[in-house]
Design an enzyme around this catalytic site. Structure first.
Site, PDB file in Angstrom:
ATOM      1  N   ASP A   1      -3.449   6.563  11.769  1.00 42.05           N
ATOM      2  CA  ASP A   1      -2.655   5.827  10.780  1.00 42.05           C
ATOM      3  C   ASP A   1      -1.328   6.565  10.605  1.00 42.05           C
ATOM      4  OD1 ASP A   1      -1.452   4.699   8.576  1.00 42.05           O
ATOM      5  OD2 ASP A   1      -3.219   4.787   7.280  1.00 42.05           O
TER       6      ASP A   1
ATOM      7  N   SER B   1       0.811  -1.216   0.000  1.00 37.94           N
ATOM      8  CA  SER B   1       0.000   0.000   0.000  1.00 37.94           C
ATOM      9  C   SER B   1       0.847   1.269   0.000  1.00 37.94           C
ATOM     10  CB  SER B   1      -0.934   0.008   1.217  1.00 37.94           C
ATOM     11  OG  SER B   1      -0.194  -0.159   2.427  1.00 37.94           O
TER      12      SER B   1
ATOM     13  N   HIS C   1       0.687   5.408   6.391  1.00 37.36           N
ATOM     14  CA  HIS C   1       0.474   6.010   5.073  1.00 37.36           C
ATOM     15  C   HIS C   1       0.623   7.521   5.137  1.00 37.36           C
ATOM     16  CE1 HIS C   1      -1.676   2.080   5.028  1.00 37.36           C
ATOM     17  NE2 HIS C   1      -1.069   1.996   3.855  1.00 37.36           N
TER      18      HIS C   1
END
Length: 496
Positions: A471, A224, A474
């Site tokens: 998070d 990702s 990312h």
């Protein structure tokens, strides 16, 4: 006649008739002389007008010297060019001699020159903007020296050139990375530019990159974080593509962004471990018990053949356990038994398999191969000496003390494996994108609580609990991955 007598002693002698006649003759002579002198001046003035630039007569040397005045007078129409390219504007300023001519003759020339400008105003505007756009996206760029280390430097605040695009102007960004749209209030994370210590990165020009990608494919392969970088690249190039001439399609593990006018694609292929694993489903891969097949890569590799620029990575999916589960047998045969081996050992086996595939399937005369190092996490605020922080939440600036020793938990054992394997390949050169350390300074650039979780936007209650939901893996876009792509861009335009 008294004033004349004062000026000329001849008129001061007597008052007889003969003297009056002589006086009248003298006056007539003076008037006639003035008349002749006036005719002479008139002829000279007519001659000078005939030689002036706005005359319809054949150009002369005088006209050639005065011609720049027309350009100086039309400077107001060049103002947009000045804003777009200050260097070009300063280079085009009139020299002092032209300024002198302008000041001397401005009264006589102003009206005719303005008439000439008004006739060509629209044409000049169109021409100037066309040249500016061409120079901005297609001209020469200053490349760094061949041996310059692009990855050692510092972060510099630059709100003039960064961000390289606007979040709300890229329709292809997913909700995972649109932090401002998702409620983030500060935007300073978008304004930091990476400045190498001994050189500079070239100005990013989307059209120049698209020319290098004409009739070619670029593919990001990995997890990702590579998808994060792929979204960044899509936004970087799509800004100069007209509506209706670009598209995005997803089929299974492959996402393809296509630019019609260049017959170019920027693609992403989901393969979080590069080799086969039980996490290869692009939609249903949230599996805690992750199992890999370190020597099995063909099922993925067949999709990478024929690509012109390949960008690989694999890291974050290795970090949830200290040991890796390695399947005994095959997923196709339904085997479930596995053994657990140390993370660096398993990582090396996977990269050896990947390296063998590259050597056996890549034509170095056609395909350029990149491997991106580890994208770091920022989980513990104590790592950067912020005892009051909660993970990466509420961080608004990078770590600016470049000499401060710190560690954010990056597994540099895997970094060493990746660096060594990429260097060891003999047939196919691999360009190692060393993004790890420079990214470790960017505690401010994560999506934090301004993102989605399992496909759904975080609720206000979840956003208020960053310790659970932030998070710190990312990155927001625009943001840090744009810099990673600047490294790609630099390599591609300097080598292809």
């Amino acid at each position: 006649m008294q004033p004349w007598r004062r000026k000329f002693p001849l008129f001061e002698t007597g008052v007889t008739m003969k003297q009056r006649k002589n006086s009248n003759l003298s006056i007539f002579a003076v008037v006639f002389s003035v008349f002749l002198f006036g005719i002479f001046l008139y002829n000279e003035d007519v001659k000078s007008i005939a030689e002036f630039p706005f005359s319809s007569s054949k150009p002369s040397n005088v006209q050639e010297e005065a011609k720049p005045i027309t350009e100086v007078t039309s400077l107001p129409f060049q103002e947009p060019v000045k804003n777009l390219d200050p260097v070009r504007d300063s280079a085009g300023n009139a020299d002092p001699t032209q300024e002198t001519v302008k000041k001397t003759d401005s009264v006589r020339e102003a009206e005719p020159v303005q008439e000439e400008v008004s006739k060509t105003e629209e044409g000049k505007k169109i021409e100037l903007f066309a040249v500016t756009e061409e120079e901005d996206d297609g001209g020469d760029v200053e490349l760094p020296p061949e041996g310059c280390d692009l990855f050692t430097g510092e972060w510099v605040f630059d709100n003039e050139t960064h961000p390289l695009y606007k979040e709300d102007q890229c329709e292809f960004l997913t909700a995972q990375v649109t932090c401002m749209r998702n409620g983030r209030r500060d935007s300073l994370y978008q304004n930091w530019r990476w400045q190498p210590r001994d050189c500079s990165l070239p100005k990013f020009k989307a059209k120049l990159l698209l020319e290098k990608l004409r009739n070619k494919r670029m593919m990001f392969v990995g997890d990702s974080l590579n998808r994060n970088q792929w979204e960044s690249m899509v936004c970087l190039v799509q800004s100069v593509v007209p509506p209706g001439r670009k598209s995005l399609n997803k089929t299974g593990s492959l996402s393809v962004f296509r630019v019609e006018d260049y017959n170019a694609t920027v693609e992403f292929y989901w393969a979080p471990f590069l080799v086969e694993s039980n996490s290869d489903d692009p939609n249903m891969h949230s599996i805690l018990n992750r199992i890999i097949m370190p020597e099995s890569i063909e099922k993925h590799g067949v999709n990478w053949k024929g690509v012109d620029f390949l960008v690989f990575n694999t890291y974050i999916w290795w970090m949830n356990t200290f040991d890796m589960k390695v399947l005994r047998g095959s997923f196709d045969k339904g085997d479930t038994e596995y053994e657990e081996i140390q993370r660096p050992v398993a990582y090396q086996r996977v990269l050896r398999t990947w390296g063998d595939w590259v050597e056996n399937n890549i034509d170095p005369l056609r395909t350029t191969v990149f491997f991106a190092s580890m994208s770091p996490l920022h989980i513990k605020s104590l790592d950067w000496e912020n005892p009051d922080g909660i993970k990466c939440a509420l961080e608004t600036t990078p770590i600016l003390n470049m000499s401060m020793p710190f560690s954010v938990g990056t597994d540099y054992r895997l970094f060493s494996v990746a660096e060594n394997v990429t260097r060891s390949l003999l047939k196919v050169p691999v360009y190692f994108l060393n993004i790890t350390r420079l990214s470790e300074y960017r505690k401010d650039a994560h999506t934090s609580v301004h993102t989605i979780r399992q496909g759904k936007m975080l609720t206000p209650e979840q956003q208020a609990d960053p310790n659970t939901y932030a998070d710190c893996i990312h990155w927001c876009l625009p943001g840090l991955p744009d810099t990673w792509n600047e490294f790609l861009y630099t390599r591609i335009i300097s080598r292809s």
